[in-house]
Design a protein around this motif. Structure first.
Motif, PDB file in Angstrom:
ATOM      1  N   ILE A 180     -25.482  82.888  81.730  1.00 37.98           N
ATOM      2  CA  ILE A 180     -26.596  83.781  81.369  1.00 37.98           C
ATOM      3  C   ILE A 180     -27.527  84.090  82.541  1.00 37.98           C
ATOM      4  N   PHE A 181     -27.474  83.282  83.606  1.00 35.52           N
ATOM      5  CA  PHE A 181     -28.372  83.516  84.742  1.00 35.52           C
ATOM      6  C   PHE A 181     -27.608  83.975  85.978  1.00 35.52           C
ATOM      7  N   LYS A 182     -28.282  84.742  86.819  1.00 33.28           N
ATOM      8  CA  LYS A 182     -27.662  85.274  88.034  1.00 33.28           C
ATOM      9  C   LYS A 182     -27.650  84.255  89.173  1.00 33.28           C
ATOM     10  N   GLY A 183     -28.750  83.517  89.316  1.00 34.07           N
ATOM     11  CA  GLY A 183     -28.895  82.602  90.442  1.00 34.07           C
ATOM     12  C   GLY A 183     -29.039  81.161  90.008  1.00 34.07           C
ATOM     13  N   ASN A 184     -29.087  80.252  91.004  1.00 31.42           N
ATOM     14  CA  ASN A 184     -29.158  78.821  90.725  1.00 31.42           C
ATOM     15  C   ASN A 184     -30.581  78.296  90.550  1.00 31.42           C
ATOM     16  N   ASP A 185     -31.582  78.974  91.144  1.00 31.48           N
ATOM     17  CA  ASP A 185     -32.930  78.406  91.152  1.00 31.48           C
ATOM     18  C   ASP A 185     -33.484  78.175  89.748  1.00 31.48           C
ATOM     19  N   TYR A 332     -44.688  65.085  86.185  1.00 28.79           N
ATOM     20  CA  TYR A 332     -44.070  65.902  87.223  1.00 28.79           C
ATOM     21  C   TYR A 332     -42.589  65.573  87.276  1.00 28.79           C
ATOM     22  N   LEU A 333     -41.768  66.596  87.416  1.00 34.01           N
ATOM     23  CA  LEU A 333     -40.336  66.425  87.601  1.00 34.01           C
ATOM     24  C   LEU A 333     -40.003  66.849  89.023  1.00 34.01           C
ATOM     25  N   LEU A 334     -39.726  65.870  89.873  1.00 32.10           N
ATOM     26  CA  LEU A 334     -39.448  66.156  91.282  1.00 32.10           C
ATOM     27  C   LEU A 334     -37.958  66.452  91.442  1.00 32.10           C
ATOM     28  N   VAL A 335     -37.640  67.710  91.701  1.00 31.67           N
ATOM     29  CA  VAL A 335     -36.256  68.161  91.810  1.00 31.67           C
ATOM     30  C   VAL A 335     -35.910  68.319  93.280  1.00 31.67           C
ATOM     31  N   SER A 336     -34.800  67.745  93.712  1.00 33.27           N
ATOM     32  CA  SER A 336     -34.389  67.893  95.105  1.00 33.27           C
ATOM     33  C   SER A 336     -33.952  69.329  95.372  1.00 33.27           C
ATOM     34  N   ASP A 337     -33.909  69.710  96.628  1.00 30.43           N
ATOM     35  CA  ASP A 337     -33.525  71.080  96.986  1.00 30.43           C
ATOM     36  C   ASP A 337     -32.118  71.427  96.504  1.00 30.43           C
ATOM     37  N   SER A 338     -31.265  70.414  96.380  1.00 28.21           N
ATOM     38  CA  SER A 338     -29.890  70.660  95.931  1.00 28.21           C
ATOM     39  C   SER A 338     -29.767  70.638  94.415  1.00 28.21           C
ATOM     40  N   GLY A 339     -30.867  70.312  93.703  1.00 28.79           N
ATOM     41  CA  GLY A 339     -30.837  70.309  92.242  1.00 28.79           C
ATOM     42  C   GLY A 339     -30.154  69.074  91.673  1.00 28.79           C
ATOM     43  N   ASP A 340     -29.856  69.133  90.378  1.00 27.97           N
ATOM     44  CA  ASP A 340     -29.321  67.964  89.670  1.00 27.97           C
ATOM     45  C   ASP A 340     -27.804  67.931  89.580  1.00 27.97           C
ATOM     46  N   ASN A 341     -27.121  68.817  90.277  1.00 28.96           N
ATOM     47  CA  ASN A 341     -25.667  68.883  90.155  1.00 28.96           C
ATOM     48  C   ASN A 341     -25.000  67.912  91.127  1.00 28.96           C
ATOM     49  N   PHE A 342     -25.277  66.601  90.941  1.00 35.96           N
ATOM     50  CA  PHE A 342     -24.743  65.585  91.836  1.00 35.96           C
ATOM     51  C   PHE A 342     -23.278  65.300  91.509  1.00 35.96           C
ATOM     52  N   THR A 343     -22.599  64.609  92.422  1.00 40.94           N
ATOM     53  CA  THR A 343     -21.193  64.277  92.232  1.00 40.94           C
ATOM     54  C   THR A 343     -21.045  62.795  91.894  1.00 40.94           C
ATOM     55  N   LYS A 344     -19.859  62.420  91.466  1.00 38.45           N
ATOM     56  CA  LYS A 344     -19.569  61.015  91.183  1.00 38.45           C
ATOM     57  C   LYS A 344     -19.711  60.185  92.450  1.00 38.45           C
ATOM     58  N   GLU A 345     -19.299  60.745  93.583  1.00 40.23           N
ATOM     59  CA  GLU A 345     -19.424  60.041  94.858  1.00 40.23           C
ATOM     60  C   GLU A 345     -20.890  59.815  95.214  1.00 40.23           C
ATOM     61  N   ASP A 346     -21.746  60.809  94.935  1.00 42.05           N
ATOM     62  CA  ASP A 346     -23.184  60.647  95.189  1.00 42.05           C
ATOM     63  C   ASP A 346     -23.725  59.458  94.401  1.00 42.05           C
ATOM     64  N   PHE A 347     -23.302  59.342  93.156  1.00 41.79           N
ATOM     65  CA  PHE A 347     -23.794  58.268  92.306  1.00 41.79           C
ATOM     66  C   PHE A 347     -23.308  56.911  92.805  1.00 41.79           C
ATOM     67  N   GLU A 348     -22.049  56.824  93.155  1.00 40.19           N
ATOM     68  CA  GLU A 348     -21.476  55.552  93.571  1.00 40.19           C
ATOM     69  C   GLU A 348     -22.019  55.076  94.909  1.00 40.19           C
ATOM     70  N   ASN A 349     -22.505  56.010  95.738  1.00 40.80           N
ATOM     71  CA  ASN A 349     -23.020  55.637  97.053  1.00 40.80           C
ATOM     72  C   ASN A 349     -24.543  55.620  97.129  1.00 40.80           C
ATOM     73  N   ASP A 350     -25.185  55.687  95.977  1.00 42.22           N
ATOM     74  CA  ASP A 350     -26.648  55.613  95.875  1.00 42.22           C
ATOM     75  C   ASP A 350     -27.376  56.823  96.443  1.00 42.22           C
ATOM     76  N   ARG A 351     -26.650  57.864  96.883  1.00 43.58           N
ATOM     77  CA  ARG A 351     -27.342  59.098  97.258  1.00 43.58           C
ATOM     78  C   ARG A 351     -27.976  59.748  96.028  1.00 43.58           C
ATOM     79  N   TYR A 352     -27.437  59.386  94.884  1.00 41.32           N
ATOM     80  CA  TYR A 352     -27.951  59.876  93.599  1.00 41.32           C
ATOM     81  C   TYR A 352     -29.468  59.699  93.497  1.00 41.32           C
ATOM     82  N   TYR A 353     -29.972  58.546  93.960  1.00 40.79           N
ATOM     83  CA  TYR A 353     -31.400  58.247  93.815  1.00 40.79           C
ATOM     84  C   TYR A 353     -32.276  59.114  94.712  1.00 40.79           C
ATOM     85  N   ASP A 354     -31.660  59.749  95.709  1.00 40.47           N
ATOM     86  CA  ASP A 354     -32.383  60.701  96.556  1.00 40.47           C
ATOM     87  C   ASP A 354     -32.259  62.125  96.034  1.00 40.47           C
ATOM     88  N   LEU A 355     -31.242  62.376  95.197  1.00 37.40           N
ATOM     89  CA  LEU A 355     -30.920  63.736  94.792  1.00 37.40           C
ATOM     90  C   LEU A 355     -31.378  64.090  93.380  1.00 37.40           C
TER      91      LEU A 355
END
Length: 495
Positions: A180-185, A332-355
């Motif tokens: 339904i939306f054109k862009g990601n923002d 406040y909801l602090l959203v990273s510049d890359s948004g919430d579309n993290f990967t399984k690898e991000d989660f397993e390597n703790d990058r999730y907590y930054d993203l």
């Protein structure tokens, strides 16, 4: 010496769902006992004190949906139970919160029309998609939201949209947004709202997510002063006033079917009950049963579901009012510049907590008597905590706490030097106090094609699964499900 008790209903667990079921059934004239393993009632709707009771920390409650007059299901439920004094203690939020994304502080109001106008202002090229979103919330979202009323024959399904609703239940919220939306923002601004129901947009099915948006945008968001424990205590008081009995520090060990009743062994009692109302995880119910032929069969049903998210929380006391460091919004909801579309690898390597989205809840605004308290919260999963040694657990807990504080400082630099007390909890902490499987705070994940109705047909008709595990996550769901099932069983209606 073990006391013998005979009752119509034994409720396992004194969380919000158990308290509401017990209160409702007692109001209907049934004899009800609630057996609770913990020393206090409430489940996740509890609090704790620190520094000689100077600081009060709420375990989870700051947003309860469904409390707009004549609109919200929870308002309707409390009204029917004549809990008028409790209704007066809920305070509607003036705003849902503020999404912080790529330098923008986007305040999300509490009224649907104002929310729509805010989205149009920030995303003028997405007008068509915004209109479609609100149309879908008001139709599909509303239809899902009325689930409990439908159980009580108070709502008739709109068959004209049923096929499309089923289609939405087969895709994720993010996939829906992308259609339904054109862009990601705009997707990254709306996606974090899913965390209020313990969901992530690239997991939760779109039909359920639209239900959540209806509950939040239309149903009315509110809080109770005195933290979630006050809410639990009020429900307990009403339960006892209406003839109910509470047994604390009394875990259930095992159950056995004796034809006309269930014989239940607890720490302190042998209880004969016509019905057992289990608000605990379904897996625990099977463990409590002596080995019977149907346990393996129902385990295969449970295997269809995935245990949902818990959360990592940093409890913070600061030396000045939150407003002095720039924290004005209730959340406040602090959203990273890359948004919430993290990967399984991000989660397993703790990058999730930054993203992933980090929420900052301004508890001082909800209840000034608790101190200058803010909480940093992120969805987390027990799989990342239970296998650790004590030394590994402590080190990792400190590591994640530091990550959260660093992210909060980046958005609110005036927080530097203002922290006078910090403490953290993990899904393992949650399990210690609630016994929820893997420390889940939100029961099963509402993934595409998830069908919780499979849990309604327990092989033993004296045992009813009445919980967020069987009804869906959230405070409103827990309370409305407890009420609905209490009314249905009292009318001898098959659940």
């Amino acid at each position: 010496m073990i006391d013998n008790i005979n009752v119509d209903d034994l409720v396992i667990g004194a969380g919000l769902c158990g308290l509401m079921y017990g209160l409702t059934a007692a109001t209907e004239g049934r004899s009800v006992v609630i057996s609770e393993a913990h020393h206090k009632v409430g489940g996740y709707a509890t609090n704790f004190y620190r520094n000689k009771r100077k600081f009060i920390f709420d375990c989870s409650q700051h947003k309860v949906s469904g409390l707009r007059e004549h609109v919200g299901n929870l308002w309707n439920t409390l009204k029917r139970l004549e809990l008028h004094s409790l209704l007066e203690e809920f305070h509607l939020h003036e705003e849902i919160g503020t999404v912080v994304y790529r330098g923008n502080f986007i305040r999300i109001p509490s009224e649907p029309n104002e929310i729509k106008e805010t989205l149009r202002m920030y995303f003028p090229d997405e007008t068509t998609g915004i209109e479609q979103l609100f149309k879908d919330i008001e139709t599909h979202g509303y239809q899902h939201y009325m689930f409990f009323r439908r159980l009580m024959n108070e709502y008739t399904i709109n068959k004209d949209i049923l096929r499309e609703s089923r289609g939405l239940s087969k895709i994720t919220a993010r996939e829906y947004f992308e259609t339904i939306f054109k862009g990601n923002d705009i997707i990254e601004v709306l996606s974090p709202i899913a965390i209020y129901s313990g969901s992530i947009s690239n997991e939760v099915n779109a039909f359920y997510f639209l239900h959540c948006l209806y509950a939040m945008f239309y149903g009315g968001q509110a809080y109770v002063k005195g933290t979630g424990q006050h809410l639990s205590n009020v429900l307990l008081k009403e339960f006892i006033n209406r003839g109910g009995i509470l047994l604390k520090k009394n875990p259930v060990y095992e159950m056995e079917d004796h034809d006309e009743h269930m014989l239940v062994k607890t720490r302190k009692n042998m209880i004969r009950a016509k019905n057992v109302i289990a608000t605990c995880p379904p897996e625990d119910v099977l463990k409590m049963l002596k080995k019977q032929e149907y346990t393996d069969r129902f385990q295969s049903v449970i295997n269809n579901f995935e245990v949902g998210w818990g959360h990592f929380c940093v409890y913070i006391v600061i030396s000045v009012p939150p407003e002095e460091i720039g924290i004005f919004s209730p959340e406040y909801l602090l959203v990273s510049d890359s948004g919430d579309n993290f990967t399984k690898e991000d989660f397993e390597n703790d990058r999730y907590y930054d993203l992933f989205t980090l929420s900052i809840s301004n508890y001082h605004r909800f209840d000034p008597a608790g101190g200058y308290v803010i909480q940093l919260v992120m969805l987390d999963h027990g799989d990342r905590w239970f296998h650790l040694s004590e030394e590994e657990y402590t080190a990792r807990k400190q590591k994640i706490q530091d990550k959260f504080i660093k992210r909060a400082l980046k958005t609110f630099p005036k927080l530097e030097g203002k922290l006078i007390y910090t403490e953290s909890s993990t899904p393992k902490t949650n399990y210690k106090f609630t016994l929820a499987t893997k420390g889940s705070a939100f029961a099963y994940k509402m993934l595409p094609r998830t069908n919780l109705s499979l849990l309604s047909d327990f092989p033993n008709d004296k045992i009813k699964l009445v919980s967020t595990w069987a009804g869906g996550p959230g405070y409103e769901t827990a309370m409305c499900f407890g009420f609905t099932q209490g009314k249905l069983l009292s009318k001898n209606t098959k659940i």
